[in-house]
Scaffold this active site. Structure first.
Site, mmCIF file in Angstrom:
data_model
loop_
_atom_site.group_PDB
_atom_site.id
_atom_site.type_symbol
_atom_site.label_atom_id
_atom_site.label_comp_id
_atom_site.label_asym_id
_atom_site.label_seq_id
_atom_site.Cartn_x
_atom_site.Cartn_y
_atom_site.Cartn_z
ATOM 1 N N ARG A 226 -18.699 28.264 30.748
ATOM 2 C CA ARG A 226 -17.443 27.786 31.315
ATOM 3 C C ARG A 226 -16.249 28.337 30.555
ATOM 4 N NH1 ARG A 226 -18.359 21.395 32.195
ATOM 5 N NH2 ARG A 226 -16.225 21.376 31.380
ATOM 6 N N ARG B 191 -23.101 25.596 25.129
ATOM 7 C CA ARG B 191 -23.586 25.271 26.484
ATOM 8 C C ARG B 191 -23.618 26.498 27.390
ATOM 9 N NH1 ARG B 191 -20.673 20.672 29.690
ATOM 10 N NH2 ARG B 191 -18.857 21.772 28.890
ATOM 11 N N LYS C 121 -23.286 13.993 30.126
ATOM 12 C CA LYS C 121 -23.200 13.389 31.462
ATOM 13 C C LYS C 121 -23.950 14.269 32.475
ATOM 14 C CE LYS C 121 -18.623 13.373 31.358
ATOM 15 N NZ LYS C 121 -18.372 13.952 30.022
ATOM 16 N N ARG D 152 -9.402 18.820 24.997
ATOM 17 C CA ARG D 152 -10.146 17.924 25.901
ATOM 18 C C ARG D 152 -10.503 16.619 25.183
ATOM 19 N NH1 ARG D 152 -14.593 22.149 27.637
ATOM 20 N NH2 ARG D 152 -15.731 20.340 28.440
ATOM 21 N N ARG E 176 -11.185 8.822 34.929
ATOM 22 C CA ARG E 176 -10.809 9.267 33.589
ATOM 23 C C ARG E 176 -9.476 8.713 33.145
ATOM 24 N NH1 ARG E 176 -14.094 14.453 33.548
ATOM 25 N NH2 ARG E 176 -13.402 15.554 31.736
HETATM 26 P P1 AP5 Z 1 -23.387 18.262 29.299
HETATM 27 O O1 AP5 Z 1 -24.457 17.431 29.896
HETATM 28 O O2 AP5 Z 1 -22.943 19.474 30.006
HETATM 29 O O3 AP5 Z 1 -22.126 17.331 28.904
HETATM 30 P P2 AP5 Z 1 -21.020 16.633 29.818
HETATM 31 O O4 AP5 Z 1 -20.869 15.236 29.320
HETATM 32 O O5 AP5 Z 1 -21.333 16.819 31.252
HETATM 33 O O6 AP5 Z 1 -19.766 17.455 29.348
HETATM 34 P P3 AP5 Z 1 -18.599 18.182 30.180
HETATM 35 O O7 AP5 Z 1 -17.997 19.199 29.278
HETATM 36 O O8 AP5 Z 1 -19.083 18.616 31.519
HETATM 37 O O9 AP5 Z 1 -17.616 17.015 30.339
HETATM 38 P P4 AP5 Z 1 -16.144 17.129 30.616
HETATM 39 O O10 AP5 Z 1 -15.893 15.725 30.925
HETATM 40 O O11 AP5 Z 1 -15.286 17.685 29.559
HETATM 41 O O12 AP5 Z 1 -16.036 18.243 31.769
HETATM 42 P P5 AP5 Z 1 -15.839 18.120 33.335
HETATM 43 O O13 AP5 Z 1 -16.557 19.214 33.977
HETATM 44 O O14 AP5 Z 1 -16.089 16.741 33.778
HETATM 45 O O15 AP5 Z 1 -23.886 18.636 27.795
HETATM 46 C C1 AP5 Z 1 -23.096 19.458 26.950
HETATM 47 C C2 AP5 Z 1 -24.025 20.347 26.115
HETATM 48 O O16 AP5 Z 1 -24.754 19.510 25.208
HETATM 49 C C3 AP5 Z 1 -25.074 21.108 26.925
HETATM 50 O O17 AP5 Z 1 -25.255 22.384 26.376
HETATM 51 C C4 AP5 Z 1 -26.345 20.246 26.787
HETATM 52 O O18 AP5 Z 1 -27.538 21.044 26.853
HETATM 53 C C5 AP5 Z 1 -26.161 19.651 25.412
HETATM 54 N N1 AP5 Z 1 -26.727 18.309 25.288
HETATM 55 C C6 AP5 Z 1 -26.680 17.303 26.211
HETATM 56 N N2 AP5 Z 1 -27.268 16.194 25.737
HETATM 57 C C7 AP5 Z 1 -27.684 16.490 24.472
HETATM 58 C C8 AP5 Z 1 -28.358 15.743 23.458
HETATM 59 N N3 AP5 Z 1 -28.702 14.456 23.643
HETATM 60 N N4 AP5 Z 1 -28.634 16.379 22.274
HETATM 61 C C9 AP5 Z 1 -28.266 17.679 22.062
HETATM 62 N N5 AP5 Z 1 -27.627 18.442 22.999
HETATM 63 C C10 AP5 Z 1 -27.333 17.845 24.180
HETATM 64 O O19 AP5 Z 1 -14.244 18.364 33.463
HETATM 65 C C11 AP5 Z 1 -13.700 19.641 33.211
HETATM 66 C C12 AP5 Z 1 -12.185 19.599 33.443
HETATM 67 O O20 AP5 Z 1 -11.918 19.272 34.819
HETATM 68 C C13 AP5 Z 1 -11.422 18.550 32.634
HETATM 69 O O21 AP5 Z 1 -11.076 19.022 31.343
HETATM 70 C C14 AP5 Z 1 -10.191 18.326 33.532
HETATM 71 O O22 AP5 Z 1 -9.289 19.393 33.398
HETATM 72 C C15 AP5 Z 1 -10.800 18.398 34.930
HETATM 73 N N6 AP5 Z 1 -11.266 17.084 35.421
HETATM 74 C C16 AP5 Z 1 -12.548 16.754 35.767
HETATM 75 N N7 AP5 Z 1 -12.608 15.482 36.179
HETATM 76 C C17 AP5 Z 1 -11.348 14.992 36.098
HETATM 77 C C18 AP5 Z 1 -10.788 13.705 36.367
HETATM 78 N N8 AP5 Z 1 -11.526 12.680 36.812
HETATM 79 N N9 AP5 Z 1 -9.461 13.554 36.138
HETATM 80 C C19 AP5 Z 1 -8.684 14.583 35.712
HETATM 81 N N10 AP5 Z 1 -9.155 15.808 35.428
HETATM 82 C C20 AP5 Z 1 -10.488 16.013 35.628
HETATM 83 MG MG MG Z 2 -20.383 17.827 32.866
#
Ligand code: AP5
Ligand code: MG
Length: 210
Positions: free
Chosen positions: A158, A124, A15, A169, A90
């Site tokens: 992170r 990552r 994402k 997660r 979410r």
């Molecule tokens: P990346 O692009 O960073 O992936 P992402 O989908 O953004 O993953 P996140 O870990 O950020 O998602 P998340 O939903 O768990 O975390 P968030 O910060 O939202 O890519 C990942 C890796 O893969 C990178 O190294 C990239 O280079 C690589 N990659 C990408 N595309 C690729 C491809 N096609 N091929 C190969 N490699 C690839 O949330 C964190 C925490 O915050 C949650 O756990 C929760 O506690 C809280 N939180 C956030 N939002 C909410 C909400 N709405 N409700 C409740 N709690 C929330």
């Molecule tokens: Mg992200």
């Protein structure tokens, strides 16, 4: 408010990686609840302290906290023409709250099998300057330790990017977030993209939807 886009998918789906491209195409600002919570944590705010334990454990932060955060963010003027939501909503409760405050044009779901997620998350790193997302194997910086986009030389990992927390997660994703797919399919907003291919190919597939 003009229509907004939701970027949906499991942790590590890509994402954050794809968001920049969508922002460039649409001009809509990215609103990542994960980034906002991490910024609040780094700043030591009450919100950050409240979210800390949930994030470190890999659990979702309570809906009322997240919905309040989004409501406040949407009052900023750059949101007037719609936004790109990354990692929100979410839960069904978040989606219902969103339906009262913003109009959506599409929910873009980046689909990646669970078997790929741990290697993506554990490799990552991000630029401490501009937040650009990299991966040890799949998407390293051209010069080790130096951001391709802004030249900054401090890279970050992170606290929740470890194997144990990733599994929690993923479990939270399947039990609380994945049901939103049907919710948005019923509303004819859901478009699935194969996220298990090169970053550029995922980007091209998303561009064709936009
Ligand atoms: P990346 O692009 O960073 O992936 P992402 O989908 O953004 O993953 P996140 O870990 O950020 O998602 P998340 O939903 O768990 O975390 P968030 O910060 O939202 O890519 C990942 C890796 O893969 C990178 O190294 C990239 O280079 C690589 N990659 C990408 N595309 C690729 C491809 N096609 N091929 C190969 N490699 C690839 O949330 C964190 C925490 O915050 C949650 O756990 C929760 O506690 C809280 N939180 C956030 N939002 C909410 C909400 N709405 N409700 C409740 N709690 C929330
Ligand atoms: Mg992200």
């Amino acid at each position: 408010m003009a229509s907004s886009i939701v970027l949906f998918g499991p942790p590590g789906a890509g994402k954050g990686t794809q968001a920049g491209n969508i922002v460039a195409i649409t001009g809509k600002p990215q609103i990542s609840t994960g980034d906002m919570l991490r910024a609040a944590l780094a700043a030591g705010t009450t919100l950050g302290m409240e979210a800390k334990g949930y994030m470190e454990a890999g659990q979702l932060v309570p809906d009322d906290v997240i919905i309040g955060l989004i409501e406040e963010r949407l009052t900023q003027s750059d949101a007037n023409e719609g936004v790109l939501f990354d990692g929100f909503p979410r839960t069904i409760a978040q989606a219902e709250a969103l339906s009262h405050i913003a109009e959506l044009s599409v929910v873009i779901a980046i689909e990646v099998p669970d078997s790929r997620i741990v290697e993506r998350i554990c490799g990552r790193y991000t630029c401490g300057g501009c937040g650009a997302v990299y991966h040890d194997t799949f998407n390293p910086t051209a010069s080790p330790g130096e951001c391709d986009d802004c030249g900054h030389t401090e890279m970050k990992r992170r606290a929740d990017d470890n194997e144990d927390t990733v599994l929690t997660r993923l479990s939270a994703y399947h039990s609380q977030t994945a049901p939103l797919a049907d919710w948005y399919k019923e509303r004819n907003l859901f478009v699935a993209i194969n996220g298990d291919q090169d970053i550029e190919k995922v980007g091209a597939a998303i561009s064709s939807v936009l």
